[in-house]
Scaffold this active site. Structure first.
Site, PDB file in Angstrom:
ATOM      1  CD  GLU A 158       0.594 -15.015   3.596  1.00  0.00           C
ATOM      2  OE1 GLU A 158       1.591 -15.006   3.813  1.00  0.00           O
ATOM      3  OE2 GLU A 158       0.607 -14.783   2.543  1.00  0.00           O
ATOM      4  CB  THR A 207       2.413  -9.621  -2.597  1.00  0.00           C
ATOM      5  OG1 THR A 207       3.121  -8.293  -2.754  1.00  0.00           O
ATOM      6  CG2 THR A 207       3.805  -9.994  -1.658  1.00  0.00           C
ATOM      7  CD  GLU A 248       8.504 -15.987   1.315  1.00  0.00           C
ATOM      8  OE1 GLU A 248       7.517 -16.129   2.010  1.00  0.00           O
ATOM      9  OE2 GLU A 248       8.730 -16.050   0.472  1.00  0.00           O
ATOM     10  CB  CYS A 279       0.596 -21.307   5.315  1.00  0.00           C
ATOM     11  SG  CYS A 279       0.774 -22.756   3.977  1.00  0.00           S
ATOM     12  CB  CYS A 313      -1.910 -21.461   1.823  1.00  0.00           C
ATOM     13  SG  CYS A 313      -1.129 -20.214   1.863  1.00  0.00           S
ATOM     14  CG  HIS A 337       4.156 -19.577   2.837  1.00  0.00           C
ATOM     15  ND1 HIS A 337       2.528 -19.179   2.209  1.00  0.00           N
ATOM     16  CD2 HIS A 337       4.248 -17.953   2.570  1.00  0.00           C
ATOM     17  CE1 HIS A 337       2.241 -17.842   1.850  1.00  0.00           C
ATOM     18  NE2 HIS A 337       3.234 -17.515   1.501  1.00  0.00           N
ATOM     19  CB  THR A 352      -0.890   0.336   1.196  1.00  0.00           C
ATOM     20  OG1 THR A 352      -0.399  -0.046   2.323  1.00  0.00           O
ATOM     21  CG2 THR A 352      -1.903  -0.982   0.820  1.00  0.00           C
ATOM     22  CG  ASN A 362      11.382 -10.389   2.515  1.00  0.00           C
ATOM     23  OD1 ASN A 362      11.473 -10.980   3.621  1.00  0.00           O
ATOM     24  ND2 ASN A 362      10.297 -11.386   0.931  1.00  0.00           N
ATOM     25  CG  ASP A 363       8.916  -6.849   2.983  1.00  0.00           C
ATOM     26  OD1 ASP A 363       9.018  -7.833   2.863  1.00  0.00           O
ATOM     27  OD2 ASP A 363       7.643  -6.169   3.057  1.00  0.00           O
TER      28      ASP A 363
END
Lengths: 319, 319
Positions: free
Chosen positions: A184, A85, A162, A182, A175, A165, A12, A112-113
């Site tokens: 998530e 993503t 990850e 997962c 997922c 996941h 965002t 990766n953040d």
């Protein structure tokens, strides 16, 4: 003092800034993430870097690098976005380092953040001085970053950690990664909203109305509110999120023998009580020798963690 | 050439030997694991070390260390057994390094036997030259060893890589670790036998007799045989073991981004077809970018892997 340009790219918003070696944020801007083409995002990065470089020259700021953290899968060695993503338009196969190399001569770092989050917390935040820690960012999705014996775990090409996941139920919901159950799917913002929607769709319309007339538009925020007011279906969804998160974290503790788990992301920051529930459950189900004494904390650096960690890559890797 | 005394302590046998730096086993003995007191095991270790040292002097062998791999949880920094498996009598709180220091002046290394397995495979076996790999030993229980960016993952005190205790079903059967649905409860020798026993106890006596008159004494070996002859309950148990193992391995691949999974232990060596089934399932359910190209192999060093890895600690840590 050395400074670094930090860029934190999320679904965002994109946060950019000039960050000092002590983690001090000297300049900062927030842009909404462009959603037309990936070219537009790359152009924004170029323009921002160019402007910050000009500013640094004017103000005599000693810039030493550009550091970028991005959602998605990153080939950090080659500075490429492999696949992003669903939240960022066409965020695939983008050679960020190459693209920016025409704008700046500074070394360019990309990760990766959730890894840059872990770098920030390990170097400057709750994880300072801690050699073995696991970071989990609970937001729209769930991201992971791992420091083991002082090193960020990256794997063969940087795709490691990850942790969103990690499946904790092979009979669980599908997922988007291809696996089932997962963490998530249970404990991210999207997962909580999806599980609630399933529950609402399975109960009768009269009861459903006590929640919302628009199950398709519900968010995890509402589910947390309904849980607080005692609505039973919401409580089931939140309880299941706590269960899934706890089993996942026990798996991580059994795998890494860390001394600290650090949570970040909007969902963790807005619901700190959740972390306490998770801690209790983890202590109840994990191997006592491993779960005993593992601390759980919410990010100390807060809102700027991603930006600081992105900028900080140059110093973290040279230690 | 340098040599090291290797000692591999398991629940049923203790393998000892003199191992050269190229992984060559020069002497080897197998002892049944004493089952009266832990003192008896420690005495056996002392006697063995003492005899091998005498032998080395006589034959002019250049011994540089004693390396021990043991089942259970190990404080590898301090050379202590913290807690063993149920398979070794009172294998708790034993200061192995201290005990042996009166017998030898050689440096003494102690690690979990799945870690020494990983060391052997990484230094000399299928994992030679591979920086990111995960080892799983499938036997009575399931052990794990992880090499990430060339380093063995140990965690805060050496308790990491308890991969047998990765849960893949929070609604699954109780595990002796406290969690539920760990891969060990589905895919270890004990787990397969337990799941089969549950199935037999839930079907009617007439049908049960087609399997065995003594469900309480069945072993995983029989379940594999029944599966081969097409008996449906056995097939369900083996299918579930494959599912659990596959979800667990996908979790490990998502966590470590390795290029190789190495299997060891009697169950993997006797059922190589199982690994192929697991590979297919892993490819079907994992994130394509991460599971693609991950190789799965059965240990190349075979029966002596534990012994070689135990002896090899001195060289692995000095690299």
């Amino acid at each position: 003092m050395e400074y670094s340009i930090g860029i934190d790219i999320g679904g965002t918003k994109i946060a950019t800034g000039i960050v000092g070696q002590q983690g001090n944020v000297r300049y900062k801007r927030i842009h909404p993430t462009p959603n037309s083409t990936n070219r537009e995002i790359v152009d924004l990065l170029k323009q921002t870097v160019s402007e910050y470089m000009k500013l640094a020259t004017e103000e005599n700021i000693n810039l030493v690098s550009v550091g970028i953290g991005s959602a998605g899968q990153i080939d950090y060695k080659n500075g490429r976005i492999l696949s992003g993503t669903v939240n960022i338009k066409d965020w695939n196969n983008i050679d960020i380092r190459e693209s920016l190399s025409h704008t700046t001569n500074l070394p360019i770092y990309l990760d990766n953040d959730a890894n840059t989050f872990a770098i920030a917390e390990h170097q400057l935040g709750s994880g300072k001085g801690v050699d073995d820690l696991v970071c989990l960012t609970l937001g729209t999705g769930i991201g992971g970053g791992i420091v083991s014996d002082g090193n960020v775990i990256r794997g063969k090409w940087g795709g490691a950690a990850e942790l969103g996941h990690m499946s904790v139920n092979f009979n669980g919901p599908d997922c988007n990664c291809g696996s089932k159950g997962c963490i998530e799917t249970y404990a991210s913002g999207t997962g909580i909203a999806n599980r609630m929607r399933e529950k609402l769709n399975s109960i009768d319309a009269g009861k459903r109305i006590s929640y919302t007339e628009h199950p398709d538009m519900l968010t995890s925020k509402e589910v947390f509110e309904w849980n607080k007011t005692g609505l039973p279906e919401a409580k089931e969804v939140i309880d299941q999120a706590i269960t899934a998160l706890s089993f996942g974290i026990v798996n991580m503790i059994h795998t890494f023998n860390p001394s600290l788990i650090i949570f970040g992301g909007g969902l963790a920051e807005a619901n700190r009580w959740l972390i306490e529930e998770v801690q209790n459950k983890v202590n109840a189900i994990g191997m006592p020798s491993l779960v005993k004494g593992v601390e759980m904390k919410v990010s100390k650096l807060g809102y700027d963690t991603g930006l600081i960690g992105a900028a900080y890559q140059v110093w973290a890797t040279s230690k």
